[in-house]
Scaffold this active site. Structure first.
Site, short mmCIF file in Angstrom:
data_model
loop_
_atom_site.label_atom_id
_atom_site.label_comp_id
_atom_site.label_asym_id
_atom_site.label_seq_id
_atom_site.Cartn_x
_atom_site.Cartn_y
_atom_site.Cartn_z
N GLU A 66 0.85 -1.19 0.00
CA GLU A 66 0.00 0.00 0.00
C GLU A 66 0.89 1.25 0.00
OE1 GLU A 66 -3.68 2.08 2.47
OE2 GLU A 66 -2.77 0.24 3.23
N GLY A 109 3.44 2.35 10.51
CA GLY A 109 3.29 1.68 11.79
C GLY A 109 3.00 0.21 11.62
N ALA A 110 2.12 -0.11 10.68
CA ALA A 110 1.75 -1.50 10.42
C ALA A 110 0.91 -1.53 9.16
CB ALA A 110 0.97 -2.09 11.59
N MET A 111 0.66 -2.74 8.66
CA MET A 111 -0.11 -2.91 7.42
C MET A 111 -1.07 -4.08 7.58
SD MET A 111 -0.83 -1.89 4.46
CE MET A 111 -2.11 -2.68 3.48
N GLU A 150 -9.58 4.32 6.56
CA GLU A 150 -8.71 4.77 7.63
C GLU A 150 -9.42 5.63 8.67
OE1 GLU A 150 -6.11 3.40 8.20
OE2 GLU A 150 -5.41 2.59 6.29
N ASN A 208 -2.53 -6.26 5.68
CA ASN A 208 -2.65 -7.30 4.66
C ASN A 208 -3.52 -8.45 5.15
OD1 ASN A 208 -0.27 -5.95 3.33
ND2 ASN A 208 0.73 -6.81 5.13
N HIS A 255 -6.22 -1.75 15.55
CA HIS A 255 -6.48 -1.02 14.30
C HIS A 255 -6.34 -1.94 13.09
CE1 HIS A 255 -6.39 2.64 11.69
NE2 HIS A 255 -5.65 1.85 10.92
N GLU A 256 -5.22 -2.66 13.02
CA GLU A 256 -5.00 -3.52 11.84
C GLU A 256 -5.98 -4.68 11.81
OE1 GLU A 256 -3.21 -2.08 9.79
OE2 GLU A 256 -2.28 -0.69 11.19
#
Length: 818
Positions: A105, A240-242, A299, A244, A276-277
């Site tokens: 992303e 911060g993170a993804m 988001e 997937n 969040h993820e």
């Protein structure tokens, strides 16, 4: 469009071969049919290309591949060669600590293979991975594992997803395993992969993941849909993170935590980011964006969800204060700068530049207003309809709003200004009390060019602090008046409780009324907000405030602490960065001088009281993460900060040596670095020797020194030569260079600017995404004093003049100069 995508990776040390087999078909909804197709591709070496077994008509062009003379359906096979080992951009497939990982992303997948790299192109993915088993025993991708043998695996993801949610990880990892049983009785395997030496810092992350599963089921009725949920922590990560699908890749900062190495804030952040993820599984993955202009669809909504998650599990009032403080400090500044844009942007040169506070945090505030209008039940009805309509689709913000409309018979048409207009709305409130009629008139006026539909939560307090009325005023016109009758005495109003709308509010509250609210309001946010306004007045316009009455009120609060976390927030002054937003011209030296003068006043008035509070709270600590325990530590440590500034260095050094958790150790370390004292250098050396093998704690060590008032530009250059400094590791670069840019007096000079520009130019060739984040420091150059203004402009012009300037950096520099 795409039916299926099958990918094969042959990973090796000096190259990677990627084979893709993609089944394409012509979109039946297109009015103008075409036999032409453009596929995105960046830094790829094409080996071979076949359509239905035959080499097609194709042309390699800048940033992609053109195909012509195509049939309505075909299978495209492409072999490419890429070099993850040389990929310093940390987009696409790259290496971190010798392990392979991906970040796709927004546009990273085009660095892996030629593809329709768009969020609205959804496909079922199957991924084959081959690698040296001894070097890479762990081979991961999205979905469920369907075949496995040493050095070779196949993963299949049955969910439709865009390529930006693709993930691959290969390396030598330790794993913490657990399981979660969903409400429907499905058992999900939970796995967190980290480098072996970090495995002892993963249990909190696992517990946070299980809490995330349970909370989303209980609050939103949403369950997980695959057999396995995996998290991988890597040190080299731009974000911060993804999220997937089924395989989240995290910056290790947001996974690794134990009391020895993580502060209270770290723990809560780890939990929030993991939540969040995970929450993205529905708000982002199952329902995704039709295009990147809709980024806040996933988001903003998911930030709102993670804020609620943290609020439900910890202190709701403190979470709200922290979020609003961040919004006002960073997003309001964004709204006032050259890169200002609506929550739904209308154009961009580089999409990475629009992962912003406006899209995320302001987007979350817009969702929060919808929740305020509809209430919890109405909001949940809208969410349910949204998923019923759009599960498995790529949609728009309008689709989300329509679901909220239709589920509640509520017309949000006038509300859409929030998505289309940039800037922070300004609202003015004036009041009038009529003694004879015992009526109270409130007139609210919107001051800007546009009219917004917004809620203002309020309370009216009597002389004893009791509420005589409370509720929500809905503002939809340029100017509206509201009348409250049968009030025997003029009330004290509490406006914008809980920060019910992301606006700048002017009111006719008097000094006495603000002080009354500080002591008596039942809304914690209002108490904090009013004391912050008085701190700003004392710092910037001290002749307009009698600090004695403010300090008397604070003394009453400090002598009768009800909520330690709230008291800590109330006696914490606005940051220099926030004060910069409230002055016409930024003089960094003068702002610091004025703020330090108020700190001296605080210490002179409350020194002995701070010492009493510190002594009472500085007992045995078993490091619970309850709001009460976190609040006690936070209040104790802000008192220690002031006491250290007052010269009680031994107190800070004693806590530094004897602390049994990182919250206390880092607080005392920062306090010792905030002022010259005989223990500062000893603390720096001891901290390093104790934690030099811990990457995350060393980031704190670097950051604390970068922010120290004693740090110089030359000192930063020395830190950048340190054996543990790595230019290509974003976290370390942010700790040193990013931290120093917030050390305003020490950074804002010609030498500081030259250092930053050198770093930005170097990043232009290695990691322009991080370079763009750093160059935005210059966004507000026009607001500084003339000398600093000219120096910053020179730096922007020199950056703009370099050859091969990346889109990421060009867009920000060009906007700033324009």
């Amino acid at each position: 469009m795409v039916h299926t995508t099958e990918l094969s990776f042959e990973l090796s040390e000096d190259k990677t071969i990627v084979s893709s087999e993609v089944s394409y078909y012509q979109n039946p909804n297109l009015k103008n049919k075409s036999n032409f197709l453009f596929l995105n591709g960046v830094d790829l070496e094409l080996i071979s290309i076949l359509i239905n077994g035959v080499e097609p008509n194709y042309k390699l062009v800048k940033d992609g591949l053109e195909l012509s003379d195509l049939s309505a359906e075909f299978v495209l096979k492409i072999n490419t060669r890429i070099h993850p080992e040389k990929n310093t951009s940390l987009n696409g497939l790259y290496q971190s600590s010798g392990n392979f990982c991906t970040q796709c992303e927004a546009h990273g997948f085009r660095q892996i293979t030629y593809y329709l790299d768009r969020p609205d192109v959804l496909s079922v993915f199957t991924t084959h991975i081959k690698a040296d088993f001894k070097r890479y025993p762990v081979l991961l991708s999205n979905g469920n594992l369907i075949e496995s043998k040493p050095g070779e695996v196949t993963w299949h993801d049955p969910s439709l997803k865009p390529c930006y949610l693709f993930a691959l990880v290969a390396g030598d990892f330790a794993v913490l395993e657990d399981a979660y049983t969903t409400l429907s009785g499905n058992e999900v395997a939970l796995k967190i992969y980290v480098e072996a030496h970090n495995i002892d810092k993963t249990q909190f992350a696992m517990d946070s993941l299980k809490r995330s599963f349970a909370w989303d089921e209980q609050r939103f009725g949403l369950e997980y849909d695959l057999d396995v949920y995996m998290i991988v922590a890597v040190d080299d990560f731009n974000m911060g993170a993804m999220e997937n699908k089924g395989l989240n890749i995290f910056n290790s900062t947001y996974v690794l935590a134990n009391p020895e190495t993580a502060t209270d804030k770290d723990f809560i952040n780890v939990e929030a980011v993991i939540g969040h993820e995970y929450f993205h599984n529905w708000t982002g993955n199952r329902v995704t964006c039709q295009d990147w202009f809709q980024l806040s669809l996933k988001e903003g909504l998911t930030v709102f969800r993670d804020q609620e998650f943290t609020s439900d599990l910890h202190s709701r009032s403190i979470k709200r204060i922290e979020d609003v403080n961040g919004l006002r400090t960073f997003q309001f500044a964004e709204d006032a700068g050259p890169m200002k844009h609506p929550v739904r942007p209308e154009s961009y040169i580089e999409m990475n530049n629009f992962y912003t506070f406006t899209v995320y945090e302001k987007g979350a505030e817009v969702i929060r207003m919808i929740h305020t209008f509809l209430g919890e039940d109405g909001f949940q009805k809208g969410m349910k309809l949204y998923f019923e309509r759009h599960d498995g689709q790529a949609v728009t913000i309008d689709n989300f709003i329509s679901a909220m409309n239709d589920a509640n018979d509520f017309n949000f048409d006038v509300f859409m200004t929030w998505y289309s207009q940039p800037g922070t709305p300004e609202v003015e409130i004036k009041t009038n009390y009529n003694v004879d009629s015992q009526s109270y008139c409130v007139t609210i006026k919107q001051l800007g060019e546009h009219t917004y539909y917004l809620p203002i939560r309020y309370g009216l307090l009597n002389d004893q602090g009791g509420e005589v009325d409370q509720g929500v005023l809905v503002l939809s016109e340029r100017e509206q008046s509201y009348h409250f009758n049968n009030l025997e005495h003029e009330p004290t109003p509490s406006w914008l409780r809980g920060f019910s709308a992301p606006i700048k509010l002017k009111s006719d509250l008097t000094l006495a009324q603000r002080i009354f609210l500080i002591e008596n309001d039942t809304d914690s946010f209002s108490r904090w907000d009013n004391v912050q306004e008085l701190w700003l007045l004392l710092i910037l316009k001290p002749d307009q405030i009698d600090e004695t009455s403010l300090f008397d009120a604070l003394e009453n609060i400090l002598n009768n602490v009800q909520d330690p976390s709230l008291v800590c927030e109330m006696i914490t002054l606005p940051s220099e960065r926030f004060i910069h937003l409230r002055v016409d011209e930024i003089d960094v030296v003068e702002v610091k001088r004025k703020r330090e003068a108020v700190i001296d006043q605080l210490i002179n008035r409350f020194g002995s009281l701070f010492l009493n509070i510190y002594t009472n709270l500085n007992g045995d600590d078993d490091h619970e993460l309850t709001p009460e325990a976190v609040g006690a530590r936070s209040l104790k440590n802000i008192c220690l900060y002031y006491l250290t500034k007052a010269g009680k260095f031994e107190l800070a050094y004693d806590q530094f040596n004897n602390a049994n958790c990182m919250s206390d150790r880092l607080s005392s370390f920062n306090a010792l670095l905030s002022v010259n004292n005989p223990y500062k250098d000893k603390a720096i050396e001891k901290f390093f020797e104790t934690y030099k093998k811990d990457v995350q704690v060393m980031d704190k060590w670097f950051s604390a020194q970068s922010l120290s008032p004693m740090m110089s530009v030359n000192g930063i250059r020395q830190l950048m030569k340190h054996e543990l400094f790595s230019f290509n590791t974003p976290n370390r670069l942010r700790s040193v260079v990013g931290g120093f840019t917030q050390n305003f007096v020490q950074f804002h000079n010609q030498e500081g600017y030259e250092l930053l520009t050198e770093v930005i130019i170097k990043l232009n060739g290695s990691n322009p995404q991080i370079g763009a984040r750093l160059v935005s420091i210059y966004n507000h150059w026009k607001r500084y004093t003339p000398e600093l203004r000219d120096l910053q402009k020179q730096q922007l012009e020199s950056i703009l003049a370099i050859d091969d300037l990346s889109n990421d950096i060009f867009e920000i520099v060009h906007s700033a100069l324009k």
